[in-house]
Design an enzyme around this catalytic site. Structure first.
Site, mmCIF file in Angstrom:
data_model
loop_
_atom_site.group_PDB
_atom_site.id
_atom_site.type_symbol
_atom_site.label_atom_id
_atom_site.label_comp_id
_atom_site.label_asym_id
_atom_site.label_seq_id
_atom_site.Cartn_x
_atom_site.Cartn_y
_atom_site.Cartn_z
ATOM 1 N N GLY A 69 -11.825 5.951 5.831
ATOM 2 C CA GLY A 69 -12.054 4.723 6.559
ATOM 3 C C GLY A 69 -11.059 4.539 7.682
ATOM 4 O O GLY A 69 -11.401 4.016 8.754
ATOM 5 N N SER A 194 -15.235 2.435 4.040
ATOM 6 C CA SER A 194 -14.544 3.472 3.277
ATOM 7 C C SER A 194 -15.113 3.530 1.868
ATOM 8 O O SER A 194 -15.157 2.510 1.170
ATOM 9 C CB SER A 194 -13.043 3.168 3.229
ATOM 10 N N ALA A 195 -15.537 4.722 1.435
ATOM 11 C CA ALA A 195 -16.277 4.847 0.180
ATOM 12 C C ALA A 195 -15.468 4.469 -1.048
ATOM 13 O O ALA A 195 -16.013 3.907 -2.004
ATOM 14 C CB ALA A 195 -16.795 6.277 0.036
ATOM 15 N N HIS A 196 -14.176 4.757 -1.052
ATOM 16 C CA HIS A 196 -13.418 4.488 -2.280
ATOM 17 C C HIS A 196 -13.186 2.999 -2.508
ATOM 18 O O HIS A 196 -12.691 2.596 -3.562
ATOM 19 C CB HIS A 196 -12.088 5.259 -2.293
ATOM 20 N N CYS A 320 9.075 -7.096 -0.737
ATOM 21 C CA CYS A 320 9.914 -6.348 -1.672
ATOM 22 C C CYS A 320 9.194 -5.167 -2.304
ATOM 23 O O CYS A 320 9.799 -4.411 -3.060
ATOM 24 C CB CYS A 320 10.417 -7.278 -2.766
#
Length: 462
Positions: A69, A194-196, A320
């Site tokens: 992506g 984005s596929a994931h 942090c």
């Protein structure tokens, strides 16, 4: 072990796994070749493209597969800017775009172009009128995410797309977080995903470019994927990505309602379970599975490790938890508390029992982290008799949330109307001290440069 970080990477969908294994056997050959194995691979690639294009809402020949992506965003922005270079070198983005978009914006600035970042409100949403006002005669491209990856707020894509159409400016929409939940509002010129993020395999991105949009792919020319994504495609992963996108879209309506109810449970109950918490993001116009909140007086990295030990995998935009020790640009643009930030993004299939278990352990985990850091009680003590009118706290060299903790400890040492000035060289203090004032009913006077770091001044009101 409950996994609550689907916004980073959703677990592989069962359909994706099945399609991946099948394609490893059938789709290993070069789809550009004319022999039988190549033809078989080409059929798989064409079918995957048609399925993905149907979900996106474009023609198959308008969509290409990319290695990620991020690569889709970089290539989409670069190609659109190059295609319209005669118009100008001005890019409009929102202040809360994914870092991949902002990195492309930085590259444009370095090459002599200009960028306008449209601000957002405290919910993380851009104003469509303000976005339209940022468009200029030399604007080559505008970019806007469909929904934010850190706080879940949905953006007014339809309104912005209409403003871009009226101005003759193509709009690129980053749909990475929302495409698995439904189609993007019409009017966009370029779209990436984005596929994931929806349960497909990693290593597959989508780039759609509408016909008629001026686009000049950058880099050496390649004959694959219309010249817009070079190299041999990972065909099994592409097939699995398209198959899983179709599957999750079929499940989307039911999972939307179910997960939205679980997220609403978190949004409503966390402030009552944990004192000094700010739930951020739009409460209504949001992704169904994502909720973000920030806890005062908490080190974000320590909090995430503590939750991990309790069996919960969550994410954070806290400074942090990053190697740069800078607050999340999204939280910073919203002007909300960044310390102790927790993002829950529930994957499909998350059970109510898992959410209840998280709510059960969260108060104790936050309390233990605060105790370890020496955080003050929720209520500031009364002013000490004879206390001075102003107090200076030296927090130089100390990182979040220590400057805010030290401020909270001493605010009761000045009378109502008295001042406390905190010296800090931590970038997060610029965000977290004003947020603390808003949450605790104190007045943030302002900041000024100090000999070292910055001086932040607070007036006691309560």
């Amino acid at each position: 072990m409950p996994y609550f970080d689907a916004a980073s990477a959703a677990p592989l969908h069962p359909v994706a796994r099945q399609a991946l294994l099948a394609a490893l056997d059938e789709g290993w050959a070069d789809p550009a070749r004319l022999y039988r194995e190549g033809r078989r691979a080409r059929l798989l690639l064409d079918a995957a493209r048609e399925a993905a294009a149907e979900a996106v809402g474009c023609r198959p020949d308008e969509l290409v597969f990319t290695p990620s992506g991020t690569r889709a965003l970089h290539d989409g922005i670069a190609g659109a800017l190059a295609g319209r270079r005669r118009v100008g070198r001005h890019l409009v983005v929102s202040a809360v775009e994914h870092s991949a978009v902002l990195h492309s914006a930085d590259a444009l600035r370095a090459a002599g172009g200009t960028v306008t970042e449209v601000e957002v409100d405290r919910a993380g949403r851009v104003d469509a009128a303000a976005y339209a006002a940022a468009l200029r005669a030399d604007t080559a491209l505008a970019a806007l995410q469909s929904a934010n990856h850190e706080v879940g707020t949905e953006q007014p894509v339809a309104e912005v797309a209409e403003a871009c159409r009226a101005a003759g400016v193509p709009l690129l929409v980053d749909a990475a977080q929302s495409l698995g939940w439904g189609p993007v509002a019409p009017g966009w010129s370029l779209l990436t995903a984005s596929a994931h993020k929806w349960g497909g395999p990693s290593g597959v991105g989508l780039l759609a470019v509408r016909k008629g949009v001026r686009f000049a792919a950058q880099g050496p020319a390649d004959e694959r994927e219309s010249g817009r994504s070079p190299g041999f495609p990972d065909l099994p992963a592409v097939v699995a990505a398209a198959a899983s996108l179709r599957a999750v879209r079929a499940e989307a309506a039911a999972e939307d309602a179910r997960l939205r109810a679980l997220v609403e449970r978190v949004r409503s109950r966390v402030p009552g379970l944990v004192p000094d918490v700010e739930v951020v993001g739009d409460p209504v116009r949001r992704l169904p599975h994502l909720v973000t909140f920030s806890c005062l007086y908490v080190d974000g990295e320590t909090l995430l490790h503590a939750l991990d030990r309790e069996g919960f995998s969550v994410s954070s935009g806290s400074s942090c938890t990053s190697s740069t020790l800078r607050p999340s640009h999204v939280l910073q643009a919203m002007g909300v508390l960044s310390e102790g930030n927790v993002r829950l993004s529930l994957p499909r299939g998350t059970s109510p029992e898992d959410v209840e278990a998280f709510l059960g352990v969260l108060p104790g985990v936050v309390a233990s982290v605060r105790e370890a850091l020496g955080a003050p009680a929720a209520t500031a003590p009364a002013a000490a008799p004879g206390a001075g009118e102003e107090l200076v706290v030296d927090s130089l060299g100390k990182r979040c949330p220590i400057p805010v903790i030290e401020l909270a400890k001493v605010i009761g040492d000045v009378p109502v109307g008295g001042l406390v000035t905190v010296l800090s060289d931590d970038e997060a203090a610029r965000l977290d001290i004003p947020a603390w004032c808003s949450m605790r009913g104190q007045e943030y006077v302002g900041e000024r440069p100090a000999e070292t770091g910055v001086a932040y001044t607070v007036r006691r009101r309560t």
